[in-house]
Design a protein around this motif. Structure first.
Motif, PDB file in Angstrom:
ATOM      1  N   THR A  56      -7.279  21.531   7.197  1.00 25.82           N
ATOM      2  CA  THR A  56      -5.986  21.289   6.985  1.00 25.82           C
ATOM      3  C   THR A  56      -5.505  20.208   6.183  1.00 25.82           C
ATOM      4  O   THR A  56      -5.567  19.170   6.733  1.00 25.82           O
ATOM      5  CB  THR A  56      -5.154  21.665   8.216  1.00 25.82           C
ATOM      6  N   HIS A  57      -5.406  20.272   5.029  1.00 23.07           N
ATOM      7  CA  HIS A  57      -4.978  19.094   4.045  1.00 23.07           C
ATOM      8  C   HIS A  57      -3.737  18.543   4.500  1.00 23.07           C
ATOM      9  O   HIS A  57      -2.687  19.035   4.551  1.00 23.07           O
ATOM     10  CB  HIS A  57      -4.952  19.660   2.712  1.00 23.07           C
ATOM     11  N   ALA A  58      -3.591  17.183   4.352  1.00 25.80           N
ATOM     12  CA  ALA A  58      -2.247  16.416   4.507  1.00 25.80           C
ATOM     13  C   ALA A  58      -1.842  15.470   3.434  1.00 25.80           C
ATOM     14  O   ALA A  58      -0.731  15.040   3.478  1.00 25.80           O
ATOM     15  CB  ALA A  58      -2.630  15.262   5.857  1.00 25.80           C
ATOM     16  N   SER A  62      -2.316  22.859  -0.742  1.00 29.21           N
ATOM     17  CA  SER A  62      -3.311  24.112  -0.869  1.00 29.21           C
ATOM     18  C   SER A  62      -2.853  25.230  -1.892  1.00 29.21           C
ATOM     19  O   SER A  62      -1.789  25.538  -1.683  1.00 29.21           O
ATOM     20  CB  SER A  62      -3.901  24.667   0.311  1.00 29.21           C
ATOM     21  N   ALA A  63      -3.730  25.562  -2.737  1.00 31.69           N
ATOM     22  CA  ALA A  63      -3.345  26.819  -3.535  1.00 31.69           C
ATOM     23  C   ALA A  63      -4.085  28.082  -2.883  1.00 31.69           C
ATOM     24  O   ALA A  63      -3.768  29.285  -3.496  1.00 31.69           O
ATOM     25  CB  ALA A  63      -4.012  26.391  -4.903  1.00 31.69           C
ATOM     26  N   THR A  64      -4.363  28.028  -1.789  1.00 36.49           N
ATOM     27  CA  THR A  64      -5.245  29.072  -1.290  1.00 36.49           C
ATOM     28  C   THR A  64      -4.261  30.500  -1.002  1.00 36.49           C
ATOM     29  O   THR A  64      -4.575  31.502  -1.475  1.00 36.49           O
ATOM     30  CB  THR A  64      -5.862  29.031   0.105  1.00 36.49           C
ATOM     31  N   GLN A  65      -2.998  30.376  -0.517  1.00 37.71           N
ATOM     32  CA  GLN A  65      -2.163  31.408  -0.339  1.00 37.71           C
ATOM     33  C   GLN A  65      -1.711  32.051  -1.589  1.00 37.71           C
ATOM     34  O   GLN A  65      -1.571  33.214  -1.869  1.00 37.71           O
ATOM     35  CB  GLN A  65      -0.830  30.824   0.323  1.00 37.71           C
ATOM     36  N   GLN A  66      -1.452  31.196  -2.439  1.00 38.72           N
ATOM     37  CA  GLN A  66      -0.953  31.655  -4.008  1.00 38.72           C
ATOM     38  C   GLN A  66      -1.896  32.431  -4.682  1.00 38.72           C
ATOM     39  O   GLN A  66      -1.672  33.495  -5.048  1.00 38.72           O
ATOM     40  CB  GLN A  66      -0.322  30.548  -4.762  1.00 38.72           C
ATOM     41  N   LEU A  67      -2.986  31.743  -4.600  1.00 37.68           N
ATOM     42  CA  LEU A  67      -4.371  32.577  -5.383  1.00 37.68           C
ATOM     43  C   LEU A  67      -4.599  33.837  -4.419  1.00 37.68           C
ATOM     44  O   LEU A  67      -4.838  35.053  -5.048  1.00 37.68           O
ATOM     45  CB  LEU A  67      -5.688  31.561  -5.054  1.00 37.68           C
ATOM     46  N   ALA A  68      -4.554  33.881  -3.223  1.00 37.84           N
ATOM     47  CA  ALA A  68      -4.837  35.041  -2.179  1.00 37.84           C
ATOM     48  C   ALA A  68      -3.771  36.060  -2.651  1.00 37.84           C
ATOM     49  O   ALA A  68      -4.458  37.296  -2.829  1.00 37.84           O
ATOM     50  CB  ALA A  68      -4.725  34.490  -0.900  1.00 37.84           C
ATOM     51  N   LYS A  69      -2.764  35.943  -2.909  1.00 39.73           N
ATOM     52  CA  LYS A  69      -1.719  37.068  -3.396  1.00 39.73           C
ATOM     53  C   LYS A  69      -1.958  37.475  -4.714  1.00 39.73           C
ATOM     54  O   LYS A  69      -1.906  38.698  -4.844  1.00 39.73           O
ATOM     55  CB  LYS A  69      -0.276  36.548  -3.178  1.00 39.73           C
TER      56      LYS A  69
END
Length: 345
Positions: A56-58, A62-69
């Motif tokens: 979990t980056h502080a 993170s771009a994971t959610q945008q890319l996952a969509k």
């Protein structure tokens, strides 16, 4: 192996693929590089199978959610990640199969509880557990210097000294290091007794990351950052230049509604002549009374142009299809020497 490293403000992310099967993973993607990742994968003919955050980056978004969509692929993290949007949770010792490549999980808590490293062939993606010339800090939420000591000295540093290390961050333009080089030259790793290492980590007195609260909020909850909201809003609205607005104001017959969405005191100190006051915080509650005709053309402005962009996007969502944002704000209007009116409406 197809391998590409990306850097953005000290954040390091990695596209790692199997050339034979044309599949890949993306490790620790950063939100400002979304288009670069997809372009690189397309250029190399790779289909991204997994989006991985090593923890979990502080200190970045993170771009994971945008890319996952966008790509319809799963988000992968260690099993103890607090993020509710993770699709695939891994445990220590498990592997991801990506064509002929095998990414083995090493749980390495200390920087965060959910920190993991990924070992594949001759290299390890160390997240923020081991950095070039440093280690992950332990003073952020869920950090623990005792756990970091065990993760380093009893796990990660036992790898072959020739193993290449690719961290999630480096602020000096370096691409990678090796386990052997870090054992020899990393100043934090010279404190090899647990007590010395833990004491050192507890007394580093490091500055907090600039976007700590917002990064943790978005990376843990799936919410949006302010920058992301502004980007999405700016992509959904048209803009008008300062020069065009001035020309519109000078027309003898002008049906343009100029809407000032700042607070009342700012409006009274100086506003664009003819502008109406409707503070952003009251917009949804007063819009039916103040703007009864949704077909009218509306120009929205604020002090710097950010709040007005959000307000314009809101108006368009509410059915005001001719709402436009000023490209700039009252500050730019004043600096251009254009007329300013003071006082109440």
């Amino acid at each position: 192996m197809i391998f590409e490293q990306f850097a953005a403000g000290g954040c390091q992310s990695y596209l790692v693929g199997c050339e034979k099967h044309c599949v890949a993973v993306l490790i620790d993607p950063e939100i400002s590089l979304v288009d670069r990742y997809t372009a690189a994968a397309a250029r190399d003919g790779l289909r991204i199978l997994y989006l991985i955050d090593t923890h979990t980056h502080a200190d970045h978004f993170s771009a994971t959610q945008q890319l996952a969509k966008r790509l319809s692929v799963p988000i992968v993290m260690y099993r103890s990640s607090p993020a509710p949007f993770v699709n695939l949770r891994l445990d220590d010792g498990e592997m991801l199969a990506v064509g002929d490549l095998r990414f083995k999980v090493m749980h390495t808590p200390g920087h965060t509880k959910d920190s993991m490293c990924l070992l594949v062939e001759d290299r390890v993606f160390s997240g923020d557990t081991l950095l070039i010339g440093g280690t992950g800090r332990t003073d952020l939420p869920s950090g623990d210097p005792d756990e970091l000591y065990d993760s380093l000295f009893n796990r990660l540093l036992l790898l072959d000294p020739a193993t290449k290390v690719y961290p999630a961050h480096d602020y000096q333009g370096r691409s990678h290091t090796t386990i052997g080089a870090e054992l020899t030259s990393n100043p934090r790793l010279q404190r090899r007794k647990r007590e010395e290492f833990v004491t050192m980590m507890r007394n580093l007195e490091l500055n907090m990351p600039t976007h700590l609260t917002e990064a943790l909020r978005t990376n843990m909850s799936g919410g949006k950052s302010v920058a992301q909201m502004l980007t999405e809003a700016s992509e959904a609205v048209p803009f008008m230049s300062l020069e065009e607005l001035k020309a519109q104001c000078e027309l003898p017959a002008n049906n343009l509604i100029i809407l000032d969405v700042r607070e009342r005191d700012a409006y009274q100190q100086g506003h664009i002549p003819g502008a109406r006051l409707l503070p952003r915080g009251q917009l949804e509650l007063r819009v039916n009374e103040d703007l009864p005709d949704p077909t009218q053309r509306i120009l929205v402005y604020c002090e710097l142009g950010r709040i007005s962009t959000l307000a314009t996007a809101t108006l368009r969502q509410m059915g005001f299809d001719r709402a436009t944002a000023l490209d700039g704000g009252m500050k730019s209007w004043r600096e251009a020497g254009y007329p300013v009116q003071s006082g109440i409406e």
